[in-house]
Design a protein around this motif. Structure first.
Motif, PDB file in Angstrom:
ATOM      1  N   GLN A  12       9.610  -1.019  -6.875  1.00 47.04           N
ATOM      2  CA  GLN A  12       9.131  -0.922  -6.205  1.00 47.04           C
ATOM      3  C   GLN A  12       8.825  -2.778  -6.439  1.00 47.04           C
ATOM      4  O   GLN A  12       9.769  -3.277  -7.298  1.00 47.04           O
ATOM      5  CB  GLN A  12       6.980  -1.874  -7.022  1.00 47.04           C
ATOM      6  N   LYS A  13       9.339  -3.341  -5.122  1.00 45.75           N
ATOM      7  CA  LYS A  13      10.326  -4.766  -4.591  1.00 45.75           C
ATOM      8  C   LYS A  13       8.967  -6.159  -4.741  1.00 45.75           C
ATOM      9  O   LYS A  13       7.550  -5.706  -4.767  1.00 45.75           O
ATOM     10  CB  LYS A  13      10.713  -4.671  -3.022  1.00 45.75           C
ATOM     11  N   ARG A  14       9.308  -7.136  -6.272  1.00 41.90           N
ATOM     12  CA  ARG A  14       8.356  -8.161  -5.845  1.00 41.90           C
ATOM     13  C   ARG A  14       9.047  -9.591  -6.218  1.00 41.90           C
ATOM     14  O   ARG A  14      10.492  -9.121  -5.965  1.00 41.90           O
ATOM     15  CB  ARG A  14       7.872  -8.343  -6.964  1.00 41.90           C
ATOM     16  N   SER A  15       8.335 -10.488  -6.572  1.00 39.97           N
ATOM     17  CA  SER A  15       9.377 -11.857  -5.982  1.00 39.97           C
ATOM     18  C   SER A  15       9.428 -12.117  -7.217  1.00 39.97           C
ATOM     19  O   SER A  15       8.666 -12.143  -7.697  1.00 39.97           O
ATOM     20  CB  SER A  15       8.835 -12.973  -4.775  1.00 39.97           C
TER      21      SER A  15
ATOM     22  N   THR B 296      -4.484  -2.880   3.550  1.00 37.53           N
ATOM     23  CA  THR B 296      -4.274  -3.929   3.520  1.00 37.53           C
ATOM     24  C   THR B 296      -2.936  -4.815   3.610  1.00 37.53           C
ATOM     25  O   THR B 296      -2.104  -4.200   2.882  1.00 37.53           O
ATOM     26  CB  THR B 296      -5.047  -4.939   2.143  1.00 37.53           C
ATOM     27  N   LEU B 297      -2.313  -5.684   4.226  1.00 40.60           N
ATOM     28  CA  LEU B 297      -0.593  -6.532   3.883  1.00 40.60           C
ATOM     29  C   LEU B 297      -1.146  -7.794   2.802  1.00 40.60           C
ATOM     30  O   LEU B 297      -2.306  -8.153   2.972  1.00 40.60           O
ATOM     31  CB  LEU B 297      -0.705  -7.394   5.286  1.00 40.60           C
ATOM     32  N   PRO B 298      -0.070  -8.173   2.143  1.00 40.11           N
ATOM     33  CA  PRO B 298      -0.222  -9.142   1.273  1.00 40.11           C
ATOM     34  C   PRO B 298      -0.306 -10.470   2.218  1.00 40.11           C
ATOM     35  O   PRO B 298       0.482 -10.914   2.645  1.00 40.11           O
ATOM     36  CB  PRO B 298       0.999  -9.005   0.480  1.00 40.11           C
TER      37      PRO B 298
ATOM     38  N   LYS C 166      -2.794  -9.641  -3.422  1.00 41.49           N
ATOM     39  CA  LYS C 166      -1.302  -8.511  -3.056  1.00 41.49           C
ATOM     40  C   LYS C 166      -1.840  -8.046  -1.768  1.00 41.49           C
ATOM     41  O   LYS C 166      -3.282  -7.752  -1.533  1.00 41.49           O
ATOM     42  CB  LYS C 166      -0.847  -7.513  -4.108  1.00 41.49           C
ATOM     43  N   GLY C 167      -0.707  -6.750  -1.099  1.00 34.83           N
ATOM     44  CA  GLY C 167      -1.540  -5.837   0.008  1.00 34.83           C
ATOM     45  C   GLY C 167      -1.359  -4.438  -0.412  1.00 34.83           C
ATOM     46  O   GLY C 167      -0.377  -4.358  -1.915  1.00 34.83           O
ATOM     47  N   VAL C 168      -1.872  -3.688  -0.254  1.00 36.41           N
ATOM     48  CA  VAL C 168      -1.783  -2.338  -1.413  1.00 36.41           C
ATOM     49  C   VAL C 168      -1.878  -1.294   0.519  1.00 36.41           C
ATOM     50  O   VAL C 168      -2.610  -1.403   1.416  1.00 36.41           O
ATOM     51  CB  VAL C 168      -3.197  -1.989  -1.726  1.00 36.41           C
TER      52      VAL C 168
ATOM     53  N   ILE D 251      -4.960  10.407  -3.698  1.00 34.87           N
ATOM     54  CA  ILE D 251      -4.496   9.631  -3.059  1.00 34.87           C
ATOM     55  C   ILE D 251      -4.118   8.365  -4.018  1.00 34.87           C
ATOM     56  O   ILE D 251      -4.485   8.198  -5.335  1.00 34.87           O
ATOM     57  CB  ILE D 251      -6.140   8.278  -2.516  1.00 34.87           C
ATOM     58  N   LYS D 252      -3.160   8.045  -3.364  1.00 36.01           N
ATOM     59  CA  LYS D 252      -1.872   7.470  -4.420  1.00 36.01           C
ATOM     60  C   LYS D 252      -1.743   5.720  -3.999  1.00 36.01           C
ATOM     61  O   LYS D 252      -1.395   5.706  -2.557  1.00 36.01           O
ATOM     62  CB  LYS D 252      -0.953   7.985  -4.862  1.00 36.01           C
ATOM     63  N   ALA D 253      -2.247   4.824  -4.689  1.00 33.27           N
ATOM     64  CA  ALA D 253      -1.698   3.573  -3.868  1.00 33.27           C
ATOM     65  C   ALA D 253      -0.492   2.625  -4.742  1.00 33.27           C
ATOM     66  O   ALA D 253       0.034   2.783  -6.141  1.00 33.27           O
ATOM     67  CB  ALA D 253      -2.944   2.654  -4.863  1.00 33.27           C
ATOM     68  N   ILE D 254      -0.623   2.018  -3.675  1.00 29.72           N
ATOM     69  CA  ILE D 254       1.223   1.404  -3.648  1.00 29.72           C
ATOM     70  C   ILE D 254       1.004   0.169  -3.300  1.00 29.72           C
ATOM     71  O   ILE D 254       0.677   0.085  -2.035  1.00 29.72           O
ATOM     72  CB  ILE D 254       2.276   2.030  -2.925  1.00 29.72           C
ATOM     73  N   TYR D 255       0.848  -0.945  -4.443  1.00 24.96           N
ATOM     74  CA  TYR D 255       1.118  -2.246  -4.142  1.00 24.96           C
ATOM     75  C   TYR D 255       2.006  -2.931  -3.226  1.00 24.96           C
ATOM     76  O   TYR D 255       2.969  -2.682  -3.776  1.00 24.96           O
ATOM     77  CB  TYR D 255       0.644  -2.938  -5.003  1.00 24.96           C
TER      78      TYR D 255
END
Length: 622
Positions: A138-141, A218-220, A194-196, A40-44
């Motif tokens: 990975q996108k971030r702000s 989960t959603l951020p 954060k969401g994952v 299983i891979k988690a993407i935040y």
């Protein structure tokens, strides 16, 4: 019967097995257990931080998109390192170093390899990333600043380090955290959650879709927006006035303790500490050991307060009944301590409270100071009383404001002087410099502003604070809304406030008056020493000024401290008067004062100790 018994056993075993599987898959799974599964891979999905607005709803800090190149070390396969580094804009050494750090953190969990790519770099990389196994974008702000001021008070964010990860288990490598200022103080409000997304992988390590159809995803949640007490226009204007000067400014609203402006000079554009050049820019700013742009002088500098402290000594003398406003004291162009004469610039003559204040007579306040101690049997007893009065104005403490750094200043005690001179081996004449705000007393600009607010309120103040609203709801924190009272009775303030108003009308700041605004203030000149080649050397004096306005209904209390600025009205007084007019009127009519402050700098003064040449001090440069 045996058939039924066998069937029953099989049924019970089946039900037990199904129930156990259901429990394991539906009820007992936690994110930590999922992360331990190599399939299983988690993407935040990182949230946007909360916006920051000024007291009038003007935007200060928002967000802008950025892109991080992430790596999962155990999934990295052989690749063309030179090509990959070329695409990322880094060298091979940096690539290997970052990959090694990622492995140390975790071979299974994602880490940031290259942070904060621009949109252009992202567009170039996106279509080629599939060729490099173990890496993804990975996108971030990142923060976007709608102002070029306030860097010292707004603060900045940076990637979490090993200590952050150890102290904050909810963070993971690559996340951003508030490092200074408001960003640090209100990290828990601004950060969000954060969401994952969990991705199932097959035995060939290929993605085959969401794990459990996204049941655990989960959603951020975006961080909450806050409104701070700063006035954006006032902060920006104050920083313009401070160009070419070193020092600190603090401005408060006396009726609430709200911080209107907190300025440190020199400063820097907060946008320098975002993006891929953040580390390089920070090093350049941080290691400037001469100008110290990252050192917040408004809450960290601790110079002597100079003549503004005379106001406190006058109030203590009135409270102790050793003088009245009408008490006269002679000035012989100075005063004597033993056989040694201390100078005074007021011109000499008989001085009462009003004249002594607006002419800033050293002799008047020295005698009033000694009268406080003479009232008591011992100097130590008088010292205890004096110290209690002084500290009731918030001096000598951290004040309790909601900023993550600061200094307490210094209010000396009898224990302090016992260590210096020996127990009970000193007298008021030994510490007479405290009467005029020199000696061992030390204050920060925000403490001086708070002291000024207490005088404006005639005996009370509210703890200075920067937070005003959370998601549009005003804060209601007792520590910021409960007044703190000084030890001075209200009746003693009227004469002192009138004397401070006369500083503008007849005294040392008379040429700084602003039409249609009544102001009360006090100039200050502070001796300034440094060491050059091990020798204690005097430099041009510091300029200090405190003021509040309007006198009859104070809306702003301000303290200005300018290093090497000479006497109080020369630089500090100009800046204080201009900022008061800017805040109250929204425009400047004293354009002569403004032109002078925008054009004049003190760079030549600051260069003197490093020139290697003889120099003069306290030179008149205009």
């Amino acid at each position: 019967m045996r058939k039924f018994l066998l069937a029953a056993i099989i049924l019970v075993i089946g039900i037990t097995f199904i129930a156990r599987l259901s429990y394991l898959q539906i009820f007992s799974f936690s994110p930590n257990q999922v992360m331990e599964d190599p399939a299983i891979k988690a993407i935040y999905d990182y949230p946007e931080r909360g916006y920051i607005f000024d007291r009038k709803g003007e935007l200060l800090v928002a967000n802008q998109p950025a892109y991080d190149v992430m790596v999962i070390p155990r999934e990295v396969q052989s690749l063309d390192t030179l090509e990959f580094c070329s695409l990322l804009g880094i060298d091979k050494k940096t690539f290997k170093s970052q990959l090694a750090k990622a492995r140390v953190y975790s071979p299974r969990l994602p880490s940031v390899l290259v942070p904060q790519l621009s949109k252009k770099d992202y567009a170039r990389l996106q279509e080629k990333m599939r060729r490099f196994q173990g890496f993804y974008i990975q996108k971030r702000s990142l923060r976007y600043y709608d102002t070029d001021s306030g860097a010292n008070v707004l603060g900045y964010i940076a990637e979490v380090n090993a200590r952050d990860l150890q102290n904050n288990p909810q963070y993971i490598a690559g996340e951003l955290i508030g490092r200074t200022g408001i960003e640090k103080q209100y990290e828990h409000i601004l950060r969000g959650h954060k969401g994952v997304k969990y991705i199932q992988k097959d035995r060939f390590n290929r993605d085959i879709g969401p794990y459990k159809d996204g049941l655990l995803d989960t959603l951020p949640t975006q961080g909450r927006e806050i409104t701070v007490t700063l006035d954006k226009a006032l902060q920006e204007y104050g920083e313009k006035l401070m160009v070419g000067k070193r020092g600190g400014i603090a401005a408060l609203e006396p009726s609430t303790g709200e911080i209107l402006a907190l300025i440190s000079g020199p400063t820097y554009d907060p946008s320098l500490l975002i993006g891929r050049d953040r580390s390089r820019n920070y090093s350049k700013l941080h290691y400037d050991s001469i100008a110290k742009p990252t050192w917040d002088r408004s809450i960290l500098a601790e110079p002597s307060p100079g003549s503004p402290f005379k106001i406190i000594n006058a109030l203590i003398a009135l409270q102790e009944g050793v003088i009245t406003p009408a008490t006269t004291i002679p000035c012989y162009n100075g005063f004597y301590v033993g056989n040694k004469k201390r100078g005074c610039h007021c011109g000499g003559g008989m001085r009462d409270l009003n004249v002594g204040t607006f002419k800033s007579c050293n002799a008047y306040f020295a005698v009033a100071f000694r009268k406080i101690y003479d009232k008591y049997k011992t100097t130590a007893e008088g010292m205890d009383v004096w110290e209690e009065h002084v500290k009731s104005f918030g001096l000598g403490t951290y004040l309790g404001y909601d900023l993550p750094t600061g200094r307490p200043g210094r209010v000396p005690s009898k224990e302090y002087y016992d260590r210096v001179y020996g127990k009970n081996r000193w007298a008021s004449s030994y510490i007479i410099s405290n009467s005029i705000g020199q000696g061992e007393i030390a204050t920060t600009p925000i403490q001086l502003a708070n002291m000024t607010a207490a005088i404006a309120n005639k005996g009370h103040y509210y703890t200075p604070h920067i937070l005003k609203e959370i998601e549009g709801e005003p804060i209601d924190f007792p520590e910021y809304t409960t007044p703190k009272h000084t030890t001075i009775d209200k009746k003693h303030f009227d004469g002192v406030v009138q004397a401070m108003a006369d500083v503008y009308e007849h005294g040392t700041a008379r040429w700084l008056q602003v039409r249609d605004i009544t102001m009360a203030g006090k100039t200050g000149t502070v001796e300034n020493f440094t060491r050059i080649d091990g020798v204690r050397t005097q430099l041009t004096d510091h300029s200090v000024f405190i003021a509040f306005a309007p006198v009859e209904n104070p809306k702003i209390a301000i303290a200005v401290y300018i290093e090497n600025g000479y006497f109080g009205s020369r630089y500090a007084g100009h800046i204080a008067s201009l900022m008061i007019e800017k805040y109250i009127k929204g425009e400047i009519t004293r354009t002569d004062l403004e032109k002078r402050m925008l054009e004049k700098t003190l760079e030549a003064e600051y260069a003197k100790p490093y020139s290697g040449q003889p120099f003069k001090i306290n030179e008149r440069v205009w």
